[in-house]
Design a protein around this motif. Structure first.
Motif, PDB file in Angstrom:
ATOM      1  N   MET A  47       0.772  -1.359   0.068  1.00 36.68           N
ATOM      2  CA  MET A  47      -0.130   0.138  -0.129  1.00 36.68           C
ATOM      3  C   MET A  47       0.918   1.316  -0.037  1.00 36.68           C
ATOM      4  O   MET A  47       1.946   1.237   0.591  1.00 36.68           O
ATOM      5  N   PRO A  48       0.358   2.302  -0.701  1.00 33.33           N
ATOM      6  CA  PRO A  48       1.237   3.514  -0.723  1.00 33.33           C
ATOM      7  C   PRO A  48       1.210   4.076   0.794  1.00 33.33           C
ATOM      8  O   PRO A  48       0.401   4.058   1.485  1.00 33.33           O
ATOM      9  N   GLN A  49       2.315   5.174   0.722  1.00 33.23           N
ATOM     10  CA  GLN A  49       2.201   5.848   1.974  1.00 33.23           C
ATOM     11  C   GLN A  49       1.178   6.901   1.968  1.00 33.23           C
ATOM     12  O   GLN A  49       0.720   7.236   1.052  1.00 33.23           O
ATOM     13  N   GLY A  50       0.821   7.450   3.138  1.00 32.72           N
ATOM     14  CA  GLY A  50      -0.222   8.279   3.111  1.00 32.72           C
ATOM     15  C   GLY A  50      -1.704   8.121   3.630  1.00 32.72           C
ATOM     16  O   GLY A  50      -1.831   7.002   3.828  1.00 32.72           O
ATOM     17  N   ASP A  51      -2.561   8.945   3.346  1.00 29.36           N
ATOM     18  CA  ASP A  51      -3.944   9.075   3.743  1.00 29.36           C
ATOM     19  C   ASP A  51      -4.749   9.086   2.638  1.00 29.36           C
ATOM     20  O   ASP A  51      -4.649  10.151   1.901  1.00 29.36           O
ATOM     21  N   VAL A  52      -5.752   8.038   2.312  1.00 31.08           N
ATOM     22  CA  VAL A  52      -6.723   8.241   1.281  1.00 31.08           C
ATOM     23  C   VAL A  52      -7.646   9.606   1.564  1.00 31.08           C
ATOM     24  O   VAL A  52      -7.672  10.149   0.521  1.00 31.08           O
ATOM     25  N   VAL A  53      -8.071  10.076   2.593  1.00 30.05           N
ATOM     26  CA  VAL A  53      -8.807  10.808   2.687  1.00 30.05           C
ATOM     27  C   VAL A  53      -7.867  12.226   2.491  1.00 30.05           C
ATOM     28  O   VAL A  53      -8.520  13.087   1.713  1.00 30.05           O
ATOM     29  N   ALA A  54      -6.755  12.394   2.800  1.00 27.33           N
ATOM     30  CA  ALA A  54      -5.746  13.528   2.365  1.00 27.33           C
ATOM     31  C   ALA A  54      -5.849  13.660   1.099  1.00 27.33           C
ATOM     32  O   ALA A  54      -5.810  14.586   0.342  1.00 27.33           O
ATOM     33  N   SER A  55      -5.811  12.550   0.456  1.00 31.79           N
ATOM     34  CA  SER A  55      -5.239  12.502  -1.051  1.00 31.79           C
ATOM     35  C   SER A  55      -6.835  12.931  -1.866  1.00 31.79           C
ATOM     36  O   SER A  55      -6.836  13.663  -2.847  1.00 31.79           O
ATOM     37  N   ALA A 102      -9.183   5.156  -4.237  1.00 32.10           N
ATOM     38  CA  ALA A 102      -9.542   4.201  -3.303  1.00 32.10           C
ATOM     39  C   ALA A 102      -9.020   2.911  -3.714  1.00 32.10           C
ATOM     40  O   ALA A 102      -8.521   2.142  -2.756  1.00 32.10           O
ATOM     41  N   SER A 103      -8.716   2.548  -5.207  1.00 36.50           N
ATOM     42  CA  SER A 103      -8.083   1.529  -5.560  1.00 36.50           C
ATOM     43  C   SER A 103      -6.346   1.385  -5.032  1.00 36.50           C
ATOM     44  O   SER A 103      -5.886   0.513  -4.795  1.00 36.50           O
ATOM     45  N   ARG A 104      -5.882   2.671  -5.081  1.00 38.28           N
ATOM     46  CA  ARG A 104      -4.581   2.616  -4.958  1.00 38.28           C
ATOM     47  C   ARG A 104      -4.207   2.676  -3.391  1.00 38.28           C
ATOM     48  O   ARG A 104      -3.291   1.754  -3.065  1.00 38.28           O
ATOM     49  N   PHE A 105      -5.264   2.803  -2.543  1.00 37.70           N
ATOM     50  CA  PHE A 105      -5.133   2.866  -1.082  1.00 37.70           C
ATOM     51  C   PHE A 105      -5.863   1.565  -0.668  1.00 37.70           C
ATOM     52  O   PHE A 105      -5.671   1.177   0.516  1.00 37.70           O
ATOM     53  N   GLY A 106      -6.651   0.730  -1.560  1.00 35.08           N
ATOM     54  CA  GLY A 106      -7.140  -0.497  -1.227  1.00 35.08           C
ATOM     55  C   GLY A 106      -8.044  -0.089  -0.083  1.00 35.08           C
ATOM     56  O   GLY A 106      -8.432  -1.096   0.792  1.00 35.08           O
ATOM     57  N   VAL A 107      -8.749   0.683  -0.370  1.00 34.08           N
ATOM     58  CA  VAL A 107      -9.995   1.091   0.583  1.00 34.08           C
ATOM     59  C   VAL A 107     -11.258   0.935   0.102  1.00 34.08           C
ATOM     60  O   VAL A 107     -11.556   1.096  -1.169  1.00 34.08           O
ATOM     61  N   PRO A 108     -12.380   0.336   0.549  1.00 33.05           N
ATOM     62  CA  PRO A 108     -13.585  -0.038   0.068  1.00 33.05           C
ATOM     63  C   PRO A 108     -14.353   1.199  -0.098  1.00 33.05           C
ATOM     64  O   PRO A 108     -14.561   2.299   0.434  1.00 33.05           O
ATOM     65  N   ALA A 150     -25.866   0.693   2.793  1.00 34.88           N
ATOM     66  CA  ALA A 150     -25.124   0.871   4.381  1.00 34.88           C
ATOM     67  C   ALA A 150     -23.776   0.770   4.285  1.00 34.88           C
ATOM     68  O   ALA A 150     -23.196  -0.087   3.637  1.00 34.88           O
ATOM     69  N   ALA A 151     -23.333   1.488   4.955  1.00 38.85           N
ATOM     70  CA  ALA A 151     -21.760   1.751   5.294  1.00 38.85           C
ATOM     71  C   ALA A 151     -21.202   0.583   5.690  1.00 38.85           C
ATOM     72  O   ALA A 151     -21.886  -0.034   6.489  1.00 38.85           O
ATOM     73  N   ILE A 152     -19.999   0.337   5.377  1.00 38.50           N
ATOM     74  CA  ILE A 152     -19.186  -0.588   6.214  1.00 38.50           C
ATOM     75  C   ILE A 152     -17.730   0.132   6.859  1.00 38.50           C
ATOM     76  O   ILE A 152     -17.524   1.022   6.496  1.00 38.50           O
ATOM     77  N   ASP A 153     -17.373  -0.468   7.622  1.00 40.54           N
ATOM     78  CA  ASP A 153     -16.237   0.077   8.469  1.00 40.54           C
ATOM     79  C   ASP A 153     -15.012   0.672   7.835  1.00 40.54           C
ATOM     80  O   ASP A 153     -14.774  -0.303   6.579  1.00 40.54           O
ATOM     81  N   GLY A 154     -14.851   1.736   7.619  1.00 35.96           N
ATOM     82  CA  GLY A 154     -13.379   2.155   7.089  1.00 35.96           C
ATOM     83  C   GLY A 154     -13.868   2.554   5.538  1.00 35.96           C
ATOM     84  O   GLY A 154     -12.727   3.032   4.960  1.00 35.96           O
ATOM     85  N   CYS A 155     -14.938   2.201   5.101  1.00 35.93           N
ATOM     86  CA  CYS A 155     -15.215   2.739   3.709  1.00 35.93           C
ATOM     87  C   CYS A 155     -15.027   4.165   3.401  1.00 35.93           C
ATOM     88  O   CYS A 155     -15.306   5.235   4.310  1.00 35.93           O
ATOM     89  N   ILE A 156     -15.206   4.464   2.028  1.00 33.80           N
ATOM     90  CA  ILE A 156     -15.568   5.569   1.465  1.00 33.80           C
ATOM     91  C   ILE A 156     -16.865   5.405   0.922  1.00 33.80           C
ATOM     92  O   ILE A 156     -17.111   4.880   0.068  1.00 33.80           O
ATOM     93  N   THR A 157     -17.926   6.315   1.437  1.00 32.83           N
ATOM     94  CA  THR A 157     -19.278   6.349   0.822  1.00 32.83           C
ATOM     95  C   THR A 157     -19.301   7.378  -0.279  1.00 32.83           C
ATOM     96  O   THR A 157     -18.854   8.442  -0.075  1.00 32.83           O
ATOM     97  N   LEU A 158     -19.701   6.933  -1.451  1.00 34.74           N
ATOM     98  CA  LEU A 158     -19.435   7.678  -2.535  1.00 34.74           C
ATOM     99  C   LEU A 158     -20.989   8.097  -3.046  1.00 34.74           C
ATOM    100  O   LEU A 158     -21.870   7.142  -3.476  1.00 34.74           O
ATOM    101  N   SER A 159     -21.363   9.206  -2.633  1.00 36.20           N
ATOM    102  CA  SER A 159     -22.819   9.743  -2.858  1.00 36.20           C
ATOM    103  C   SER A 159     -23.034  10.459  -4.429  1.00 36.20           C
ATOM    104  O   SER A 159     -21.915  11.365  -4.628  1.00 36.20           O
ATOM    105  N   THR A 160     -23.923  10.139  -5.192  1.00 37.45           N
ATOM    106  CA  THR A 160     -24.144  10.584  -6.371  1.00 37.45           C
ATOM    107  C   THR A 160     -25.292  11.674  -6.233  1.00 37.45           C
ATOM    108  O   THR A 160     -25.772  12.194  -7.190  1.00 37.45           O
TER     109      THR A 160
END
Ligand SMILES: Cc1cc2nc3c(=O)[nH]c(=O)nc-3n(C[C@H](O)[C@H](O)[C@H](O)COP(=O)(O)OP(=O)(O)OC[C@H]3O[C@@H](n4cnc5c(N)ncnc54)[C@H](O)[C@@H]3O)c2cc1C
Length: 452
Positions: free
Chosen positions: A1-9, A61-67, A82-92
């Motif tokens: 996994m890359p360094q850093g934080d998916v949310v910051a990116s 999300a793919s780069r960081f392996g985040v659901p 319904a959300a799962i723990d640690g996911c990104i919820t993508l709203s349209t």
């Protein structure tokens, strides 16, 4: 996994305000309407405004392996968004454009529009978008596409997939692809767009759809038949649905009627065991046929009207049934379907299950499709009642499968029925399903823990 934080990116690459992390704001995006499911905690919500935002989100999300859990309006009844723990919820919800081409009889829509908004926009051109889930005023067209939503007029006019000519989909790696187009007929290659319709956010994110439209239908004639016995109403449905295609054929049993009567009185007494509502946009002959079939099957009273407003009173009451029953307490909402000749057997079996498990199970349904929503009610504060309801829920699913039916006719598998999917598909179809899922989402980050 890359360094850093998916949310910051995400915050760095998406427009300002697109990423929500404030817990109070995020909370609004955790649940859908499967109220018995406890959702997880997203790490962030992305409110996309365009295809490029979705591409950025999935690429990161793919780069960081985040659901990623994609979300329309959150009216789903199976825990699909319904959300799962640690996911990104993508709203349209902010993707809301529509263009109507009346000459081609198509509309090109972004997923965040509500179904009712699409209907209203095309009606200005004298056109009609038929799929009409009871939730049409509150659910998004993207959610309809991703669940292949049905509704009240589907018995004659088909379900969502029957109106999809083309899709734009963003794949898990962030690439956007167009599938199908604007032509009515198109047999070039596999029909890949159909793979995404009904895939519940497990294969990609639908960012645009080209929908086929119809001319506005004629005004409805309506028949409302009251039966002392709900199984007799099922027999009438079998007779009607095996002889003609009504524009709507909906059912409510006595417990569902009573729940609606409390909120919106129709004047139907407790002696009525079931109400069957049939509609025709062809004319009086079809309604007369339905009325006669009901009388022969044991209806105690049949009311016929060509006044669309009066007809809508009955259909409107039917649409309200789920929220009205939900007012009475906790509900597990079933969505099984059976072949038309098996309808009376399914209804009878639901009655047996209700008695065996000492659980009230009001029944409503898109009867003409053989798609029923037994509403397993229970006292959530009583652990044994909760357990009995869960058993009843499973028993109804097994009964539908034994009758050659399906575990879900329109609400989707989601979290609620993930453990039952294998029983319907069998080992080979399960293997095929997993192969498709793996081919399109090798890391398994699109809506994991749901059905695939
Ligand atoms: C009172 C009531 C009555 C209902 N009646 C009906 C009915 O008659 N017929 C019927 O079919 N349903 C019915 N439903 C269920 C629900 O409204 C439908 O399933 C609807 O299609 C969900 O749309 P949504 O926008 O709320 O989607 P959500 O609940 O937000 O999501 C549903 C699923 O679609 C996925 N998804 C959403 N948008 C996208 C996208 N753009 N790309 C990829 N995946 C996506 C989500 O991940 C999730 O798996 C009813 C619900 C309620 C509350």
């Amino acid at each position: 996994m890359p360094q850093g934080d998916v949310v910051a990116s995400l915050e760095a690459e998406l427009p300002q305000g697109a990423v929500l992390t404030d817990p109070d704001l995020v909370e609004r995006y955790r649940h859908d309407r499967a109220l018995t499911i406890t959702p997880g905690q997203p790490r962030a919500v992305v409110r996309a405004t365009c295809t490029a935002d979705v591409q950025t989100t999935l690429r990161l999300a793919s780069r960081f392996g985040v659901p990623v859990v994609t979300r329309g309006a959150g009216t789903g009844l199976s825990g699909g968004s319904a959300a799962i723990d640690g996911c990104i919820t993508l709203s349209t919800e902010r993707m809301r454009s529509i263009t109507v081409d009346p000459a081609a009889m198509v509309a090109t829509v972004q997923p965040g529009l509500l179904n009712a908004e699409v209907k209203a926009a095309v009606a200005r051109y004298g056109l009609w978008y038929p799929p009409d889930p009871s939730s049409f005023e509150i659910c998004s067209i993207g959610g309809n596409l991703a669940t292949n939503a049905g509704g009240l007029c589907c018995v004659k006019y088909g379900v969502t997939t029957d109106y999809v000519l083309g899709l734009e989909v963003v794949l898990v790696d962030g690439r956007a692809v167009r599938l199908g187009g604007r032509t009515v007929k198109d047999v070039a290659g596999y029909d890949l767009k159909r793979l995404f319709v009904g895939s519940e956010g497990t294969l990609g994110v639908i960012t645009e759809a080209t929908l086929r439209l119809r001319p506005r239908p004629a005004a409805m004639c309506t028949m409302a038949a009251m039966f002392p016995d709900v199984v007799d109403a099922g027999r009438a449905v079998t007779k009607i649905a095996s002889s003609m295609r009504p524009a709507g054929l909906e059912m409510m049993d006595s417990a569902a009627i009573a729940a609606v009567e409390r909120v919106k009185p129709m004047g139907i007494g407790p002696d009525v065991g079931a109400l069957l509502i049939g509609q025709s946009d062809v004319g009086a002959d079809e309604v007369s046929f339905m009325a006669e079939a009901c009388e022969k099957a044991g209806a105690s009273e049949v009311h016929v009207t060509d006044d669309p407003d009066e007809g809508e009173l009955f259909m409107g009451a039917r649409r309200m049934a789920i929220p009205c029953v939900e007012r009475l307490g906790a509900v597990l909402i079933e969505d099984v379907g059976v072949p038309i000749p098996e309808i009376p057997a399914l209804i009878a079996e639901v009655g047996v299950v209700a008695q065996r498990r000492s659980t009230a199970i009001p029944v409503i349904g898109h009867a003409g499709d053989g798609n029923f929503h037994p509403l397993v009610t229970y006292d959530a504060g009583d652990p044994t009642a909760t357990e009995r309801a869960a058993i009843a829920f499973d028993e109804i699913i097994r009964a539908a499968l034994a009758l050659g039916g399906t575990i879900t006719g329109e609400h989707g598998v989601g979290m609620l029925k993930a453990s039952h999917l294998g029983a319907q598909l069998g080992p080979v179809a399960t293997e095929l399903t997993q192969a498709i899922k793996y081919a399109l989402d090798p890391q398994g980050i699109l809506n994991p823990g749901k059905w695939a």
